[in-house]
Design a protein around this motif. Sequence first.
Motif, PDB file in Angstrom:
ATOM      1  N   GLY A 194       0.815  -1.202   0.000  1.00  0.00           N
ATOM      2  CA  GLY A 194       0.000   0.000   0.000  1.00  0.00           C
ATOM      3  C   GLY A 194       0.851   1.255   0.000  1.00  0.00           C
ATOM      4  N   ALA A 195       0.204   2.384  -0.315  1.00  0.00           N
ATOM      5  CA  ALA A 195       0.939   3.622  -0.568  1.00  0.00           C
ATOM      6  C   ALA A 195       1.511   4.251   0.684  1.00  0.00           C
ATOM      7  CB  ALA A 195       0.028   4.613  -1.281  1.00  0.00           C
ATOM      8  N   SER A 196       1.035   3.878   1.852  1.00  0.00           N
ATOM      9  CA  SER A 196       1.631   4.473   3.049  1.00  0.00           C
ATOM     10  C   SER A 196       3.095   4.070   3.176  1.00  0.00           C
ATOM     11  CB  SER A 196       0.851   4.079   4.305  1.00  0.00           C
ATOM     12  OG  SER A 196       0.803   2.680   4.449  1.00  0.00           O
ATOM     13  N   HIS A 198      -4.082   6.281  -7.421  1.00  0.00           N
ATOM     14  CA  HIS A 198      -5.431   5.720  -7.415  1.00  0.00           C
ATOM     15  C   HIS A 198      -5.769   5.089  -8.770  1.00  0.00           C
ATOM     16  CE1 HIS A 198      -9.937   6.444  -7.735  1.00  0.00           C
ATOM     17  NE2 HIS A 198      -9.826   5.636  -6.716  1.00  0.00           N
ATOM     18  N   ASP A 199      -6.499   4.010  -8.715  1.00  0.00           N
ATOM     19  CA  ASP A 199      -6.951   3.332  -9.932  1.00  0.00           C
ATOM     20  C   ASP A 199      -5.791   2.978 -10.858  1.00  0.00           C
ATOM     21  OD1 ASP A 199      -9.337   2.289 -10.993  1.00  0.00           O
ATOM     22  OD2 ASP A 199      -9.277   3.719 -12.621  1.00  0.00           O
ATOM     23  N   SER A 200      -4.638   2.702 -10.289  1.00  0.00           N
ATOM     24  CA  SER A 200      -3.503   2.266 -11.097  1.00  0.00           C
ATOM     25  C   SER A 200      -2.662   1.279 -10.295  1.00  0.00           C
ATOM     26  CB  SER A 200      -2.650   3.469 -11.526  1.00  0.00           C
ATOM     27  OG  SER A 200      -1.718   3.096 -12.516  1.00  0.00           O
ATOM     28  N   PHE A 201      -1.683   0.729 -10.926  1.00  0.00           N
ATOM     29  CA  PHE A 201      -0.811  -0.272 -10.295  1.00  0.00           C
ATOM     30  C   PHE A 201       0.496  -0.284 -11.046  1.00  0.00           C
ATOM     31  CE2 PHE A 201       0.697  -4.740  -9.805  1.00  0.00           C
ATOM     32  CZ  PHE A 201       0.827  -4.746  -8.434  1.00  0.00           C
ATOM     33  N   ARG A 202       1.587  -0.400 -10.303  1.00  0.00           N
ATOM     34  CA  ARG A 202       2.884  -0.411 -10.969  1.00  0.00           C
ATOM     35  C   ARG A 202       3.923  -1.183 -10.168  1.00  0.00           C
ATOM     36  NH1 ARG A 202       2.582   5.462  -9.338  1.00  0.00           N
ATOM     37  NH2 ARG A 202       4.296   5.989  -7.986  1.00  0.00           N
ATOM     38  N   ALA A 203       4.920  -1.639 -10.870  1.00  0.00           N
ATOM     39  CA  ALA A 203       6.099  -2.238 -10.252  1.00  0.00           C
ATOM     40  C   ALA A 203       7.154  -1.151 -10.102  1.00  0.00           C
ATOM     41  CB  ALA A 203       6.627  -3.368 -11.132  1.00  0.00           C
ATOM     42  N   TYR A 204       8.091  -1.364  -9.180  1.00  0.00           N
ATOM     43  CA  TYR A 204       9.199  -0.399  -9.048  1.00  0.00           C
ATOM     44  C   TYR A 204      10.398  -1.102  -8.442  1.00  0.00           C
ATOM     45  CZ  TYR A 204       8.036   0.046  -4.050  1.00  0.00           C
ATOM     46  OH  TYR A 204       7.788  -0.211  -2.722  1.00  0.00           O
ATOM     47  N   ASN A 205      11.542  -0.565  -8.719  1.00  0.00           N
ATOM     48  CA  ASN A 205      12.787  -1.066  -8.114  1.00  0.00           C
ATOM     49  C   ASN A 205      12.947  -2.589  -8.205  1.00  0.00           C
ATOM     50  OD1 ASN A 205      13.651   1.454  -7.428  1.00  0.00           O
ATOM     51  ND2 ASN A 205      13.213   1.278  -5.241  1.00  0.00           N
ATOM     52  N   LEU A 206      12.507  -3.157  -9.312  1.00  0.00           N
ATOM     53  CA  LEU A 206      12.596  -4.622  -9.442  1.00  0.00           C
ATOM     54  C   LEU A 206      14.055  -5.066  -9.317  1.00  0.00           C
ATOM     55  CD1 LEU A 206      10.118  -5.306 -12.382  1.00  0.00           C
ATOM     56  CD2 LEU A 206       9.688  -5.291  -9.922  1.00  0.00           C
ATOM     57  N   GLY A 207      14.277  -5.996  -8.422  1.00  0.00           N
ATOM     58  CA  GLY A 207      15.617  -6.555  -8.260  1.00  0.00           C
ATOM     59  C   GLY A 207      16.605  -5.666  -7.546  1.00  0.00           C
ATOM     60  N   PRO A 238       9.171  -5.371  -5.643  1.00  0.00           N
ATOM     61  CA  PRO A 238       8.038  -4.661  -5.041  1.00  0.00           C
ATOM     62  C   PRO A 238       7.135  -3.986  -6.068  1.00  0.00           C
ATOM     63  CG  PRO A 238      10.000  -3.320  -4.850  1.00  0.00           C
ATOM     64  CD  PRO A 238      10.412  -4.587  -5.584  1.00  0.00           C
ATOM     65  N   HIS A 239       5.898  -3.779  -5.662  1.00  0.00           N
ATOM     66  CA  HIS A 239       4.873  -3.119  -6.472  1.00  0.00           C
ATOM     67  C   HIS A 239       4.073  -2.181  -5.579  1.00  0.00           C
ATOM     68  CE1 HIS A 239       5.810  -6.942  -8.481  1.00  0.00           C
ATOM     69  NE2 HIS A 239       5.284  -6.481  -9.600  1.00  0.00           N
ATOM     70  N   LEU A 240       3.463  -1.180  -6.192  1.00  0.00           N
ATOM     71  CA  LEU A 240       2.693  -0.183  -5.442  1.00  0.00           C
ATOM     72  C   LEU A 240       1.196  -0.370  -5.655  1.00  0.00           C
ATOM     73  CD1 LEU A 240       2.683   2.397  -3.691  1.00  0.00           C
ATOM     74  CD2 LEU A 240       2.651   3.702  -5.817  1.00  0.00           C
ATOM     75  N   LEU A 241       0.482  -0.646  -4.554  1.00  0.00           N
ATOM     76  CA  LEU A 241      -0.963  -0.858  -4.592  1.00  0.00           C
ATOM     77  C   LEU A 241      -1.708   0.434  -4.277  1.00  0.00           C
ATOM     78  CD1 LEU A 241      -1.319  -4.122  -2.476  1.00  0.00           C
ATOM     79  CD2 LEU A 241      -1.983  -3.881  -4.871  1.00  0.00           C
ATOM     80  N   PRO A 242      -2.863   0.646  -4.904  1.00  0.00           N
ATOM     81  CA  PRO A 242      -3.692   1.797  -4.543  1.00  0.00           C
ATOM     82  C   PRO A 242      -4.541   1.518  -3.310  1.00  0.00           C
ATOM     83  CG  PRO A 242      -4.692   0.641  -6.376  1.00  0.00           C
ATOM     84  CD  PRO A 242      -3.410  -0.088  -6.057  1.00  0.00           C
ATOM     85  N   ILE A 243      -3.888   1.190  -2.221  1.00  0.00           N
ATOM     86  CA  ILE A 243      -4.551   1.023  -0.926  1.00  0.00           C
ATOM     87  C   ILE A 243      -3.717   1.772   0.105  1.00  0.00           C
ATOM     88  CG2 ILE A 243      -5.482  -1.228  -1.582  1.00  0.00           C
ATOM     89  CD1 ILE A 243      -3.489  -2.579   0.251  1.00  0.00           C
ATOM     90  N   ASP A 244      -4.306   2.064   1.251  1.00  0.00           N
ATOM     91  CA  ASP A 244      -3.584   2.790   2.288  1.00  0.00           C
ATOM     92  C   ASP A 244      -2.556   1.911   2.977  1.00  0.00           C
ATOM     93  OD1 ASP A 244      -4.830   5.306   2.041  1.00  0.00           O
ATOM     94  OD2 ASP A 244      -6.551   4.634   3.197  1.00  0.00           O
ATOM     95  N   ARG A 245      -3.014   0.754   3.426  1.00  0.00           N
ATOM     96  CA  ARG A 245      -2.200  -0.117   4.258  1.00  0.00           C
ATOM     97  C   ARG A 245      -2.227  -1.523   3.708  1.00  0.00           C
ATOM     98  NH1 ARG A 245      -2.353   0.766  10.137  1.00  0.00           N
ATOM     99  NH2 ARG A 245      -2.794   2.960  10.496  1.00  0.00           N
ATOM    100  N   GLY A 246      -1.136  -2.231   3.910  1.00  0.00           N
ATOM    101  CA  GLY A 246      -1.145  -3.641   3.581  1.00  0.00           C
ATOM    102  C   GLY A 246      -0.024  -4.028   2.643  1.00  0.00           C
ATOM    103  N   ILE A 247       0.575  -5.175   2.952  1.00  0.00           N
ATOM    104  CA  ILE A 247       1.540  -5.798   2.042  1.00  0.00           C
ATOM    105  C   ILE A 247       1.092  -7.229   1.839  1.00  0.00           C
ATOM    106  CG2 ILE A 247       3.858  -6.810   1.920  1.00  0.00           C
ATOM    107  CD1 ILE A 247       4.949  -4.282   3.129  1.00  0.00           C
ATOM    108  N   LEU A 248       1.095  -7.653   0.603  1.00  0.00           N
ATOM    109  CA  LEU A 248       0.887  -9.061   0.305  1.00  0.00           C
ATOM    110  C   LEU A 248       2.061  -9.523  -0.543  1.00  0.00           C
ATOM    111  CD1 LEU A 248      -2.332 -10.949  -0.288  1.00  0.00           C
ATOM    112  CD2 LEU A 248      -0.513 -11.297  -1.955  1.00  0.00           C
ATOM    113  N   SER A 249       2.736 -10.564  -0.053  1.00  0.00           N
ATOM    114  CA  SER A 249       3.875 -11.131  -0.789  1.00  0.00           C
ATOM    115  C   SER A 249       3.505 -12.510  -1.312  1.00  0.00           C
ATOM    116  CB  SER A 249       5.104 -11.242   0.121  1.00  0.00           C
ATOM    117  OG  SER A 249       5.591  -9.966   0.475  1.00  0.00           O
ATOM    118  N   THR A 250       3.701 -12.694  -2.599  1.00  0.00           N
ATOM    119  CA  THR A 250       3.513 -14.011  -3.201  1.00  0.00           C
ATOM    120  C   THR A 250       4.918 -14.556  -3.461  1.00  0.00           C
ATOM    121  OG1 THR A 250       1.570 -13.067  -4.294  1.00  0.00           O
ATOM    122  CG2 THR A 250       2.255 -15.275  -4.980  1.00  0.00           C
TER     123      THR A 250
END
Lengths: 350, 350, 350, 350
Positions: free
Chosen positions: B184-186, B202-211, B237-249
């Motif tokens: 999440g964005a926090s 908001h209403d988007s999703f992206r990856a960043y700093n891969l590797g 890592p990726h950036l979710l349009p939510i306030d809080r939360g990390i989900l790792s697969t």
Amino acid sequence: METIPVGLVGVTGYTGMELARILAVHPILRLTRATSRAEAGKPLRSLYPFLQGFRAGDVGITEPDAADLAASCKLVFLAVPHGAAMDYAAELLTAGLSVVDLSADFRLADADVYASWYGLAHRHPDLLPDAVYGLPELYAPRIKKAKLVANPGCYPTSVILGLAPALSAGLIETDGIVADSKSGASGAGRKAAVGTLFCEVHDSFRAYNLGKHRHTPEIEQELGKLAGADITVSFNPHLLPIDRGILSTIYTRLVTPATLEEIHARYDNFYADKPWVRVLPLGKLPETRYVRGTMFCDIGLVLDPRTNRLIVVSAIDNLCRGASGQAVACANLMSGLPSDAGLHFAPMMP
Amino acid sequence: METIPVGLVGVTGYTGMELARILAVHPILRLTRATSRAEAGKPLRSLYPFLQGFRAGDVGITEPDAADLAASCKLVFLAVPHGAAMDYAAELLTAGLSVVDLSADFRLADADVYASWYGLAHRHPDLLPDAVYGLPELYAPRIKKAKLVANPGCYPTSVILGLAPALSAGLIETDGIVADSKSGASGAGRKAAVGTLFCEVHDSFRAYNLGKHRHTPEIEQELGKLAGADITVSFNPHLLPIDRGILSTIYTRLVTPATLEEIHARYDNFYADKPWVRVLPLGKLPETRYVRGTMFCDIGLVLDPRTNRLIVVSAIDNLCRGASGQAVACANLMSGLPSDAGLHFAPMMP
Amino acid sequence: METIPVGLVGVTGYTGMELARILAVHPILRLTRATSRAEAGKPLRSLYPFLQGFRAGDVGITEPDAADLAASCKLVFLAVPHGAAMDYAAELLTAGLSVVDLSADFRLADADVYASWYGLAHRHPDLLPDAVYGLPELYAPRIKKAKLVANPGCYPTSVILGLAPALSAGLIETDGIVADSKSGASGAGRKAAVGTLFCEVHDSFRAYNLGKHRHTPEIEQELGKLAGADITVSFNPHLLPIDRGILSTIYTRLVTPATLEEIHARYDNFYADKPWVRVLPLGKLPETRYVRGTMFCDIGLVLDPRTNRLIVVSAIDNLCRGASGQAVACANLMSGLPSDAGLHFAPMMP
Amino acid sequence: METIPVGLVGVTGYTGMELARILAVHPILRLTRATSRAEAGKPLRSLYPFLQGFRAGDVGITEPDAADLAASCKLVFLAVPHGAAMDYAAELLTAGLSVVDLSADFRLADADVYASWYGLAHRHPDLLPDAVYGLPELYAPRIKKAKLVANPGCYPTSVILGLAPALSAGLIETDGIVADSKSGASGAGRKAAVGTLFCEVHDSFRAYNLGKHRHTPEIEQELGKLAGADITVSFNPHLLPIDRGILSTIYTRLVTPATLEEIHARYDNFYADKPWVRVLPLGKLPETRYVRGTMFCDIGLVLDPRTNRLIVVSAIDNLCRGASGQAVACANLMSGLPSDAGLHFAPMMP
């Protein structure tokens, strides 16, 4: 130029809605029939108030009827669930219509694979050999001549376009590929269900169907053709709290060392005359908003020397490129039009 | 029970805000000092109106001052950027205070690794040997005795807890692990920046700093200890349009065949007396909302026979479990309190 | 048809971004210059990756220079803050260019009112008499002949269109009108600021500037002209956690009894040849999504017999209809084109 | 202190979910029964995975049964739809239980008004005289002695608390009040429905039921009591794309001139010993996030000299303060506990 009348079977889902949105401003393809058993009798603008003021909004929703469709249309889009689409397709083809099927019913060449993943026997396996997989970058010449196009799934579109240059060139190992894909909620459909209510999706994120999503065999079929070898992929979808958009992060391993510049050049070259695939400059990564409402597939490339991995990130709009826009592109080709007729959308930003 | 006065250096970021939120209702730890050069002179409720009516809201924001902190607190939380935290820590330790540092400055045992990933030389490498990595499930006994705790990063918390049972038991290959994480964005901080404006996220999703994200060496350090071997991880890592939360697969490969039931039993056993880690029933997968605002780390397990992969999905709240809540848990332990004092939060649903 | 070169001064904000989006697919107006002091030297696609593949994306960002703009463009859009726009306008008009100013600098006919609400003296009051307020439904004939158009504010567009039929017909009292307006976050601009970070806006809602927003005098000026009397309005804005969209709920009182059908007929008639204003069927209310990305202004009417109130609900896309799309409509008219050239957008649903 | 067993009839909606969340960490009230015909037979944690690890999660869902509830509980919360609640209430009261009804069935003292707005005859009008409206700030002494509490509606809570000081002091006109209220989507319930799917609510905003929402008579009943006169209110709800939160902007007119400081002092005084109502400092306005997950009602005051209007803005969490938290506060009072037992929540920020 003369307009071409087209029909839409199944208008109440998000792919039907997106087809209506696109056809509302298409210069040649004219929506003439829209069917839904549940909503028959209303004008389309009553179901979709956003279409007030468009000619498409005035189309009256009817019950699906092959004779009526054949009398009034040249081509029909099927936006009904898998399992239901195959019978419509057979009937409409018999009636002389061209068909673009947005369901999964004609994507898998092997009826046994279909039966195994979708849990039902294919009732028209005889049609499978002539169905063309509607990915324009790979199959445009065949789509032009097809009477039946199997419109690709949303996830497969993002994964196949992301890996096609690397696999076809033998750059990456065919074993061990992982596709970690994330989709907006419109991909889950427009059926009333607690699990996709606003408060169940918003401000949250989850994985689902890990390793067993039905788009897996479709991905493997097409990647296998590109690689010239059987491919087993670990495909794993997730649900994003956004309306539209798929981003796939695809983990691969290089067969032999290569620089990122070399790989990038190969991607650039592969898609040189395919304007919908935008290979991003080195150092840039896709974002779903950059393709929102469009036909673009954006691809970013990362080479991780610590793990010897090529990471491919691809982004599409699941409803437009991943479903209805792609269907219109196929219909364009089947109708003798340029593939991008009526599809010159700039991304909706923000 | 008597209250324990604590201080908070750096109150304007999201980890500072979350510490204030948690301490506002903590039964024993009492916020007595809150510092910020930019906001000094105001009461905390003026910066954070949500604290009106809480005693913590009445704390006056001051400039950071070691002597003042030493005179008024027993323990200090450092919620300032890496690079700045190390000097504060040294000064406050010298002044006799206990310190929980939420930055990365004391997480990496090897100062050279720190310099290489963070691009600056460590100015207090002598403190590194005594700094304890503040993950209670692994290091509670050492945290209790520590004067300096390096609070874990948010992403590492999710990945390390997700893999600890499998790696420590030798179930999975140490090579080839891929962690695809979404936050999440926090997690991006509270600094004014175009890239984290509402309309850019908001209403988007992206990856960043891969590797190349800076949490990578921290993950590898801890996984290496668990496995008893050097581990290189592809962390993305990726950036979710939510306030809080990390989900790792997290994608791994089994060393030897095992059933999902066996693996699940090992996870259950590993975390048997660790109530914050919830190993979900077979067939269930984590969602970030189920841990929102809490200390929970939820873990779901999937075995994919087609690819021989064990896929581990873990979810935490990046601000609570992944930062400030975990810091409070460490402060509890360092203060002779139960680790969960003041941390009995039920998830905010929806 | 021959293209018409246009320039854009101030490309980094959301109105500049939206102009770039619209012009990227406009058939006649061709973006030839895009200026920004901060970003000069880059191609536009570097600032806005979503424009990769569009001719507009290849435009190089330059420093604003009147001589260069005059040499290369026929018309210039000013997307810079109020206070800065007036000097650009004066200079560009002198250089012979047509100007559409998206700021507030030329919206208020009375320089004293401007000074009082915007807190600065107008430096070019001589230009005010010839500036035309760019609301096509009310002023298309004058816009066609204008050299300087003051593009309306986003909130005023929604309120003025919502009340024009009722006020011009004397249906409602001119006293006691309340406009409760709600806007998406793109209306707050693209400047780095803590208050508009994702985590400060998402999953929340707030009022701001109640009774004192600077769009108030603009609303009162235009409503006064429609009513033929001075009007004081209670205008009260709120911030929505959405990207685009304004919905105004406007509370009025009927002067004399009327049925909802009569009022609806008057609205229908007023906007009979204005296709962008969609008066919804009785019983339907606007939603911001139905106008997303378009020029539409949707209007819903409610008559509350219990309180004798006519409640008008109007919805627009604040960036397209409320700013850049409207500016393009004005530029179309000033260029001898149909007002809707390049503006045939179907709403982005969902 | 000894625990008090309580039951929850109707666990599948958002108010049931919120009750479960709150009771999961309540120190005295212990959830002992949770009923749902649809979900009977499962443990609560199976329906609500977020409750894994909580004692409340282990409660087995049962079919509603008055005898069983009477044997196992002292108090029961009814979280079922209006119309259904009244019969449960009658039966449980007869069985000797205390009842907090979260539906509308006992909020309106006049059964005819109920019939007129809810479209059905009240089957237990004899219970109405003894039902107490569960707004603690106004009725705590009566709630303490009640056997049947009618828990207030979410919108009414925000409007009544916002106007109580002004109306009871005769500061504002009783005629012409407009309440423009905006609610998060959890207020729409947890029933599967297309209209509240994520993609139908997200990134959009709409008004609904203008002038005819069923909370209107409840607001008018309570405001009338405060004013000592009949009051007709224009109450107009809107749907926000957020999970939780209501913000009401309430437009009133002063009876006689007063300064904002005087009005603010009266509000401060009215709520002096009511810690859940936070009258914000002059110049500050509420935001729904500042009350997220809590019992707070934040109130901001604006005096608009141009229109002689006092504008009151009030914000609550519709699920906690506006429903289940308030129900627990009532249950606390009915059980001899402090009203805030188990309700010391700090706002979830961000």
